[in-house]
Design an enzyme around this catalytic site. Structure first.
Site, PDB file in Angstrom:
ATOM      1  N   GLU A 213      39.374  39.809  40.703  1.00 42.83           N
ATOM      2  CA  GLU A 213      39.578  38.721  41.661  1.00 42.83           C
ATOM      3  C   GLU A 213      38.442  38.671  42.687  1.00 42.83           C
ATOM      4  O   GLU A 213      38.021  37.584  43.101  1.00 42.83           O
ATOM      5  CB  GLU A 213      40.939  38.870  42.329  1.00 42.83           C
ATOM      6  CG  GLU A 213      42.080  38.581  41.364  1.00 42.83           C
ATOM      7  CD  GLU A 213      43.454  38.838  41.940  1.00 42.83           C
ATOM      8  OE1 GLU A 213      44.284  37.926  41.932  1.00 42.83           O
ATOM      9  OE2 GLU A 213      43.704  39.976  42.406  1.00 42.83           O
TER      10      GLU A 213
ATOM     11  N   GLU B 134      48.005  42.062  35.587  1.00 40.37           N
ATOM     12  CA  GLU B 134      49.209  42.044  36.411  1.00 40.37           C
ATOM     13  C   GLU B 134      50.486  41.751  35.624  1.00 40.37           C
ATOM     14  O   GLU B 134      51.554  42.304  35.922  1.00 40.37           O
ATOM     15  CB  GLU B 134      49.042  41.042  37.551  1.00 40.37           C
ATOM     16  CG  GLU B 134      48.161  41.537  38.700  1.00 40.37           C
ATOM     17  CD  GLU B 134      46.675  41.359  38.437  1.00 40.37           C
ATOM     18  OE1 GLU B 134      45.874  41.657  39.347  1.00 40.37           O
ATOM     19  OE2 GLU B 134      46.305  40.925  37.322  1.00 40.37           O
TER      20      GLU B 134
END
Length: 266
Positions: free
Chosen positions: A120, A140
């Protein structure tokens, strides 16, 4: 708690080097790391001598494997509310992933794993240089989490939607070559050539007019989802400053006089 800084921050010749400094845990991001990163980004923006920043991870195994899950598990055990999208109210806010007003370009130097929050951070950078050994993923979904630092949003904007959904829903890894083919990486080089390639990018940015660089970054990121008609009609703060600057006169004058421009940043 170790006194060793979680983030090394150095400045040289117009370049700020921001290094995630937890190589023993593959540069996992704990709350202290986020707080130290925020201080670095504050200085990058405030120091006019800094023209560009390079974000990387210490060691050769990982850029960052993302959130420190041991810390997350300890927070969960204490009843700390679970994390979701965004980091408002948490240490280090606004983090790079939400620092939408950062006007200096940031280059990601990626060697090894860039997973979860590490990926990210990469997606939040303006230019990405990756070693052939780099591996990217947003795992995730496999951990009962979501890519809450913008991965779910940015990957779907920066890659074709079907490709982004494939990686988001499965947590599959992508190689540096695959990331480059999706347009997520600017250059893929051998690990031994990584620093030279990053230096080529920083040198080219420093040769450019500082106000032009800031105006271009601001206008591109602010307008990327706008209709063209609205983009042309929008007033951008850094562009208004550039248009009135001495540098806007210096560039054409230096070209006409066949000499390198002398940028003043004003």
């Amino acid at each position: 708690m170790s006194d060793e800084p979680r983030v090394r921050y150095e400045k040289k010749d117009g370049v700020a080097y921001v290094t995630l400094n937890r190589p023993a845990v593959l540069n996992a991001l704990d709350l202290r790391t986020h707080a130290e990163l925020a201080a670095a980004w504050d200085d990058v923006e405030a120091d006019d001598a800094v023209r560009v920043a390079v974000l990387t991870g210490a060691g050769d195994r990982a850029f960052s494997v993302g959130q420190d899950l041991r810390e997350r598990a300890a927070l969960d055990a204490r009843g700390t509310p679970p994390a979701t999208f965004g980091s408002r109210g948490q240490p280090g806010w606004p983090r790079l992933t939400e620092r939408f007003g950062l006007s200096k370009p940031v280059i990601a130097r990626v060697n090894g794993y860039a997973l979860g929050g590490g990926f990210e951070l990469v997606l939040a950078c303006d230019i990405v240089v990756a070693a052939t050994t780099a591996l990217f993923a947003l795992p995730e979904a496999r951990l009962g989490l979501v890519p809450g630092a913008g991965g779910a949003f940015r990957l779907a904007r920066q890659a074709p939607l079907k490709a982004a959904m494939g990686y988001l829903l499965t947590g599959r890894q992508m190689t540096a070559g695959q990331a480059a083919r999706l347009g997520l990486v600017n250059d893929v080089v051998a690990p031994e050539d990584l620093d030279e390639c990053v230096a080529d990018w920083t040198d080219d940015i420093i040769r450019s007019a500082p106000l032009s660089v800031r105006a271009i970054k601001e206008s591109v990121l602010a307008s990327v989802d706008m209709p063209l008609e609205r983009a042309f009609a929008t007033r951008f703060a850094w562009e208004e400053r550039r248009a009135r600057s001495a540098d806007a006169v210096e560039g054409p004058r230096a070209f006409t006089e066949k000499r390198p421009p002398m940028w003043r940043g004003e």
